[in-house]
Design an enzyme around this catalytic site. Structure first.
Site, PDB file in Angstrom:
ATOM      1  NE  ARG A  77      -3.202   2.690   2.558  1.00  0.00           N
ATOM      2  CZ  ARG A  77      -3.238   3.474   3.614  1.00  0.00           C
ATOM      3  NH1 ARG A  77      -2.764   3.058   4.785  1.00  0.00           N
ATOM      4  NH2 ARG A  77      -3.750   4.680   3.526  1.00  0.00           N
ATOM      5  CG  HIS A 130      -1.376   9.109   3.204  1.00  0.00           C
ATOM      6  ND1 HIS A 130      -1.393   7.757   3.499  1.00  0.00           N
ATOM      7  CD2 HIS A 130      -1.051   9.716   4.369  1.00  0.00           C
ATOM      8  CE1 HIS A 130      -1.081   7.571   4.765  1.00  0.00           C
ATOM      9  NE2 HIS A 130      -0.853   8.752   5.318  1.00  0.00           N
ATOM     10  CD  GLU A 159      -4.838   7.598   9.677  1.00  0.00           C
ATOM     11  OE1 GLU A 159      -4.472   6.509  10.148  1.00  0.00           O
ATOM     12  OE2 GLU A 159      -4.293   8.686   9.969  1.00  0.00           O
ATOM     13  CG  ASN A 207      -5.269   3.314   8.509  1.00  0.00           C
ATOM     14  OD1 ASN A 207      -5.423   2.338   7.786  1.00  0.00           O
ATOM     15  ND2 ASN A 207      -4.859   4.478   8.048  1.00  0.00           N
ATOM     16  CE1 TYR A 263       0.055   3.023  13.485  1.00  0.00           C
ATOM     17  CE2 TYR A 263      -1.905   4.105  12.653  1.00  0.00           C
ATOM     18  CZ  TYR A 263      -0.657   3.560  12.439  1.00  0.00           C
ATOM     19  OH  TYR A 263      -0.119   3.551  11.174  1.00  0.00           O
ATOM     20  CD  GLU A 273      -1.658   4.112   8.056  1.00  0.00           C
ATOM     21  OE1 GLU A 273      -1.368   4.524   9.207  1.00  0.00           O
ATOM     22  OE2 GLU A 273      -1.854   4.872   7.091  1.00  0.00           O
TER      23      GLU A 273
END
Length: 454
Positions: free
Chosen positions: A78, A122, A167, A289, A291, A363
């Protein structure tokens, strides 16, 4: 990870990067200026005044980086197109040199047996479009649809999977609401039109890509659980509002065709009901994504900037992020909580049911400053086990993209945070695979052996 923690047959393994964070060559090949080129040139915007002007020099070293991917054993990569490299001003005909660079990259990947999975946007908006109002103006959705059509017509015969946006929450919050990212606007809740226009641009891009022959299209949206700071009514209410703004403001329109509540819908520009029909154009997959979870409570007047990567939030907000105690932290200060990974995936499955398409983890990763990065190995092992637990419970996850292949430019944090499986010396640009690179390579090989694929 042992052989007992098996992933499904056909599960795809990849890594993720983005153009501004690795490409460099910001004035070469006919590329126009982006909002990040302008933002990084403003004093005090980025740690140590650092920029992505050179970054990892992937523009010139892409073949070396693809060789690292091939050795890693991934089957998918990606990356993102740089909009100002393809259309220097964000409109009009394509830049032949920009297209030629991505031709070379895509062909190099295919020769290595790696599927390209490009993201159209992005965060590097062409500065010319930002000067005309950027994501606050509806016109940018038309420009983005044209851009998507241009890329689809050029590459759909070689690119199997496409991602529209990365995002949208972050550019809304960090770029336009609090000004910590490009373009550096501080509009507070006045940034809500940015969310709507990104979502509308996504829907129009899906339609344009399909018309150009693309067959597998999704988005990469960041999501994590919001954990109330306590069980008090005030903290529960604050956490619910934060959760709505950070998670469901972006996912509900895409997957349900509506905003989470009437107040948010009323705050959006344009013919909202008509736009939502475009925004919710069916996708082939949903990229998450992930985290770290966020602890949120009622405002106390003592906002904890450690909970927002050191970035102060404006006063007067009806919620307050708090430092999540009791968890180990990455070098970026993010809590390590694998159970939150399983939780957010189950929340999506419960909230959206059969409206949720197959998921890709587009991600997931961590920042640790070490070549012998055993803590990254521990992190990845824990998070992949949490992912496998979600899959075992029946959630349809088709692949995992680790962030990131390379140490890179980490936005407002400059080069201070190292997320890569490969260490980059930013003076010499020498690449050195870390211990985690070898661990991830071996994991992929073992999974394929168990599945009979390698």
């Amino acid at each position: 990870m042992t052989a007992e923690a098996q992933f499904p047959a056909g599960f795809r393994w990849g890594v993720s990067t983005s153009a501004y964070q690795i490409e460099g060559a910001v004035t070469e090949g006919g590329r126009g200026p982006s909002t990040w080129d302008v933002f990084t040139g403003q004093p005090g915007r980025v740690l140590n005044g650092e920029t992505g002007a050179v970054a990892c020099d992937h523009y010139h070293r892409y073949a070396e980086d693809v060789a690292l991917m091939r050795e890693l054993g991934i089957d998918s990569y990606r990356f993102s197109f740089a909009w100002p490299r393809v259309q220097p001003g964000g409109r009009g005909p394509a830049n032949p040199e920009g297209l030629a660079f991505y031709d070379r990259l895509i062909d190099e990947l295919l020769t290595a047996g790696i599927q390209p999975v490009p993201t159209l946007f992005h965060w590097d908006t062409p500065q010319e479009l930002e000067d005309a109002g950027g994501w606050l103006e509806r016109d940018i959705t038309e420009r983005f649809a044209d851009y998507a059509a241009l890329l689809g017509e050029r590459y759909a015969d070689r690119v199997p999977h496409w991602i529209t946006l990365n995002e949208p929450m972050v550019i809304t919050l960090m770029g336009y609401a609090v000004g910590a990212h490009a373009p550096g606007r501080e509009l507070g809740f006045g940034a809500l039109p940015v969310a709507h226009h990104q979502l509308l641009a996504h829907g129009r891009a899906v339609q344009a890509l399909r018309a150009a022959g693309a067959t597998s299209i999704g988005i990469a949206s960041n999501h994590a659980p919001t954990w109330p700071a306590s069980e008090s009514a005030e903290d529960l209410e604050a956490a619910a509002l934060y959760d709505t703004l950070i998670n469901w403001l972006f996912a509900d329109p895409l997957l349900l065709g509506r905003y989470p509540n009437d107040d948010l819908a009323a705050a959006m520009p344009g013919p909202v009901a008509e736009d939502l029909a475009v925004i919710s154009t069916p996708m082939d997959f949903f990229g998450i994504n992930h985290y770290a979870p966020v602890s949120v409570g009622a405002p106390t007047g003592n906002a904890d900037v450690a909970a927002t990567d050191g970035i102060p939030l404006p006063p007067g907000l009806p919620f307050e992020p708090r430092t999540l105690e009791g968890y180990a932290k990455t070098d970026f200060g993010w809590p390590i909580a694998p159970a939150a990974f399983t939780e957010i995936l189950r929340t999506f499955a419960d909230r959206y049911g059969d409206r949720l398409p197959p998921i890709y983890i587009t991600e997931n990763g961590c920042s640790f400053d070490s070549v012998d990065d055993q803590r990254r190995i521990e992190y990845l092992d824990g998070y992949l086990r949490a992912l496998q637990e979600a899959i075992s419970s029946g959630i349809d996850v088709r692949g995992y993209f680790q962030w990131s292949l390379l140490d890179n430019f980490e936005w407002a944090a400059g080069y201070s945070q190292r997320f890569g499986l490969v260490h980059v010396d930013f003076e010499t640009l020498v690449r050195t695979p870390k211990a985690s690179y070898g661990w991830f390579r071996d994991l992929i090989a073992k999974q394929r052996a168990v599945q009979g694929r390698g």
